[in-house]
Design an enzyme around this catalytic site. Structure first.
Site, PDB file in Angstrom:
ATOM      1  N   THR A  15       0.816  -1.222   0.000  1.00  0.00           N
ATOM      2  CA  THR A  15       0.000   0.000   0.000  1.00  0.00           C
ATOM      3  C   THR A  15       0.853   1.276   0.000  1.00  0.00           C
ATOM      4  O   THR A  15       0.302   2.375  -0.014  1.00  0.00           O
ATOM      5  CB  THR A  15      -0.931   0.029   1.232  1.00  0.00           C
ATOM      6  OG1 THR A  15      -0.113  -0.014   2.409  1.00  0.00           O
ATOM      7  CG2 THR A  15      -1.887  -1.153   1.225  1.00  0.00           C
ATOM      8  N   GLY A  16       2.189   1.125   0.001  1.00  0.00           N
ATOM      9  CA  GLY A  16       3.074   2.295   0.014  1.00  0.00           C
ATOM     10  C   GLY A  16       3.284   2.870  -1.382  1.00  0.00           C
ATOM     11  O   GLY A  16       2.841   2.292  -2.383  1.00  0.00           O
ATOM     12  N   CYS A 132      17.556   5.277  -4.157  1.00  0.00           N
ATOM     13  CA  CYS A 132      17.108   5.967  -5.371  1.00  0.00           C
ATOM     14  C   CYS A 132      18.163   6.924  -5.936  1.00  0.00           C
ATOM     15  O   CYS A 132      18.450   6.910  -7.135  1.00  0.00           O
ATOM     16  CB  CYS A 132      15.820   6.732  -5.095  1.00  0.00           C
ATOM     17  SG  CYS A 132      15.826   7.670  -3.553  1.00  0.00           S
ATOM     18  N   GLN A 159      16.038  16.421  -4.667  1.00  0.00           N
ATOM     19  CA  GLN A 159      15.248  15.203  -4.540  1.00  0.00           C
ATOM     20  C   GLN A 159      13.766  15.468  -4.278  1.00  0.00           C
ATOM     21  O   GLN A 159      13.391  16.364  -3.537  1.00  0.00           O
ATOM     22  CB  GLN A 159      15.856  14.319  -3.439  1.00  0.00           C
ATOM     23  CG  GLN A 159      17.217  13.774  -3.851  1.00  0.00           C
ATOM     24  CD  GLN A 159      17.852  12.834  -2.835  1.00  0.00           C
ATOM     25  OE1 GLN A 159      18.971  13.065  -2.407  1.00  0.00           O
ATOM     26  NE2 GLN A 159      17.170  11.778  -2.449  1.00  0.00           N
ATOM     27  N   LYS A 223      24.973   7.017   1.974  1.00  0.00           N
ATOM     28  CA  LYS A 223      24.511   5.914   1.120  1.00  0.00           C
ATOM     29  C   LYS A 223      25.078   6.084  -0.289  1.00  0.00           C
ATOM     30  O   LYS A 223      25.513   5.114  -0.914  1.00  0.00           O
ATOM     31  CB  LYS A 223      22.974   5.907   1.044  1.00  0.00           C
ATOM     32  CG  LYS A 223      22.278   5.341   2.268  1.00  0.00           C
ATOM     33  CD  LYS A 223      20.759   5.447   2.093  1.00  0.00           C
ATOM     34  CE  LYS A 223      20.035   5.055   3.366  1.00  0.00           C
ATOM     35  NZ  LYS A 223      18.570   5.327   3.274  1.00  0.00           N
ATOM     36  N   HIS A 252      13.941  12.682  -9.132  1.00  0.00           N
ATOM     37  CA  HIS A 252      15.147  13.264  -8.528  1.00  0.00           C
ATOM     38  C   HIS A 252      16.027  13.854  -9.630  1.00  0.00           C
ATOM     39  O   HIS A 252      16.264  13.200 -10.651  1.00  0.00           O
ATOM     40  CB  HIS A 252      15.978  12.181  -7.825  1.00  0.00           C
ATOM     41  CG  HIS A 252      15.402  11.672  -6.547  1.00  0.00           C
ATOM     42  ND1 HIS A 252      14.297  12.216  -5.935  1.00  0.00           N
ATOM     43  CD2 HIS A 252      15.816  10.651  -5.736  1.00  0.00           C
ATOM     44  CE1 HIS A 252      14.051  11.553  -4.816  1.00  0.00           C
ATOM     45  NE2 HIS A 252      14.953  10.595  -4.676  1.00  0.00           N
ATOM     46  N   ASN A 325      12.279   8.711  -9.143  1.00  0.00           N
ATOM     47  CA  ASN A 325      12.799   8.031  -7.955  1.00  0.00           C
ATOM     48  C   ASN A 325      11.948   6.852  -7.518  1.00  0.00           C
ATOM     49  O   ASN A 325      12.444   5.933  -6.877  1.00  0.00           O
ATOM     50  CB  ASN A 325      12.913   9.034  -6.797  1.00  0.00           C
ATOM     51  CG  ASN A 325      11.627   9.794  -6.558  1.00  0.00           C
ATOM     52  OD1 ASN A 325      11.142  10.481  -7.458  1.00  0.00           O
ATOM     53  ND2 ASN A 325      11.060   9.660  -5.372  1.00  0.00           N
TER      54      ASN A 325
END
EC number: 1.2.1.11
Lengths: 345, 345
Positions: A15-16, A132, A159, A223, A252, A325
């Site tokens: 559901t995201g 991403c 972003q 990251k 992005h 992204n």
């Protein structure tokens, strides 16, 4: 894909914002699915989602959910992945994990298909999907590294808020509405939902994505440093990033400066990028053609333009790199990996 | 300022975004004014503006407008300055020109008071106000250059639409309203009003400000390169910029990477910046404190934060610099120069 083996596939975090795109891509790409299990937190369980004309009820993700699952796409947060990826892998599934939980684990390949598809079979049940902001950059760096060698990168990002989830997108729309109507806004989610201080994102630029580390960089910035080394398979590539959230919903953008190890010709660089898989060169200053977030949104490719030599370092190169992204930066890279697994089966 | 000489002051471009701020600052700073002449294009002449409770009718700027004018603030476009600054200077005025018309002219000082106020008296009737994106950067570079030497800068900007004028701000509000209401937009002004191709600015990032040159950089980017050398008085400082318009109305943000000639201590850098005139250090990651365009808008200072050492170059430094582009980036820097002239008189 006739006589193609069909798979039992699970989407965890269905559901995201990313989960929604994963389901859409599995349908659009006609992924060979026997059964699709849609899983979520207890809170979202019971939601009904459509897949190929059928309605599927989202179930709560539990350790018991993965019986018979062969491919599990995870995008429900690092804690969920830490708990359930090992369970799913133990039950025989290949997990493609979009969180940062296993990215730097030496036993987990970190894969961008256009860059290091050769690592895909080194997994022990889990393959990590990179962050991403890293994915779109390494896609462009790869052909340059192969040809000239990349020694060093300085990147500043622009972003989109969808990287912080669907609630952050709602916050951008809500704040934008209030401000154009002349009202005050009360920030609620961004920059980091779990931290106490909130900042307005509409008509603003926030130089914080994720938490700060002791070296003054954020998690998001580190990251880009760590994941680039691992995906490119070269610890000597140095990346220093400044990651900034801007009032864009999807896509992005990145201002990327690269130092190459060898002399280069800008036209050859453009040819290499135009030929790179998954990369589209959009670079014609006379026609005001360059990548734009608003144009890249909804597309699977990564777009690059504004390619030019640095003014002081003859081995320095500037570029502007844009991608959606939620797609190449998340759902599409994961579904691509799933497609490679399916083809091999 | 008792017994202070009073001046006849003209504001050319009085109805524009910068002119409006110039008039407001002259009032707020209680500038020693005998008479204020408000000048504009023929189109805007007749507009009535308030200054210290009185109404002043804007007149068309012509070569005859400058009789008796002692200080003339110009912000009506380069063509107007090219025509009228020499006329005004010939009539005895000191012109403070906010356009790019005379910035690189060897006979015209290019002044940021905190950096090179010593150049102010070298004028021949015209003093140039630098470009907005340059001013806030050199203010921060200056104390670092004095202490360590700056060899090289790589900057990516996040620039507000007000830098393109009041109509561009209206376009941002209009497009934002349409998009949050689910409608299509038809771009009309940005990125460059005089060029044929227009791009959406709301919820987008446009990597073009001003026209492209043959080297692949834009005019705006090359202004940062050339003007920095001239203001800092050191042609050896190399600047390569990527200038990007983002959906912010007021306040430019900049991700700035600097290479210094000597070893440095990050805490000493922060102390130097905290002590620099016109600069406010906002740097406390634990409290999520860093400069933000939304907070800097309306303020006269330049704000700096996210100060940290580069991950690969021990003499490399990253910073995030924010200032109101219409104030320190334009109107305030010009009025500051006018104040220095007034004090000397």
């Amino acid at each position: 894909m006739s006589n193609q083996k069909l798979f039992t596939v699970a989407v965890v975090g269905a559901t995201g914002a990313v989960g929604e795109q994963m389901i859409r891509l599995l349908e659009e790409r006609n992924f060979p699915i026997q059964e699709l299990k849609l899983l979520s937190s207890k809170r979202s369980a019971g939601t009904k989602l459509r897949f190929k004309g059928r309605e599927i009820t989202v179930e709560e993700a539990t350790p018991e959910s993965f019986q018979g699952v062969e491919i599990a796409l995870f995008s429900a947060g690092g804690d969920v992945s830490k708990e359930l990826c090992p369970v799913a892998a133990g039950a025989g599934a290949v997990c493609i994990d979009n969180t940062s939980a296993f990215r730097m684990d030496p036993d987990t390949p970190l894969v961008v298909p256009e860059v290091n598809i050769d690592k895909i079979n080194e997994h022990k049940g889990i393959i990590a999907n990179p962050n991403c902001s890293t994915i779109q950059m390494v896609q462009v760096l790869k052909p340059l590294h192969d040809r000239f060698g990349v020694s060093r990168v300085i990147v500043s990002t622009y972003q989109a808020v969808s990287g912080a989830g669907a609630r952050a997108v709602e916050e951008l729309w809500r704040q934008s509405k209030e401000i154009v109507n002349g009202n005050e806004v009360k920030p609620d989610i961004l920059p980091v939902s779990s931290l106490p201080v909130k900042h307005q994102i509409a008509f603003n630029a926030i130089p914080q994505i994720d938490k700060f580390l002791d070296n003054g960089f954020t998690n998001e910035e580190m990251k880009m440093t760590r994941e680039t080394k691992k995906i490119m398979g070269d610890d000597s590539i140095e990346v220093s990033a400044t990651c900034v959230r801007i009032p864009v919903a999807y896509g992005h953008s990145e201002s990327v400066y690269v130092e190459l190890k060898q002399d280069f010709d800008v036209e050859e660089v453009k040819r290499l990028l135009a030929d790179a898989p998954g990369v589209v060169l959009q670079d014609d200053p006379a026609k005001q053609l360059y990548p734009l977030a608003a144009s890249a949104a909804g597309k699977l490719d990564t777009f690059v333009g504004r390619v030019r030599r640095d003014l002081s370092n003859p081995r320095g190169l500037h570029m502007w790199i844009v991608s959606d992204n939620l797609l190449k930066g998340a759902a599409w890279n994961a579904v691509q990996i799933a497609e490679y697994i399916a083809i091999q089966a």
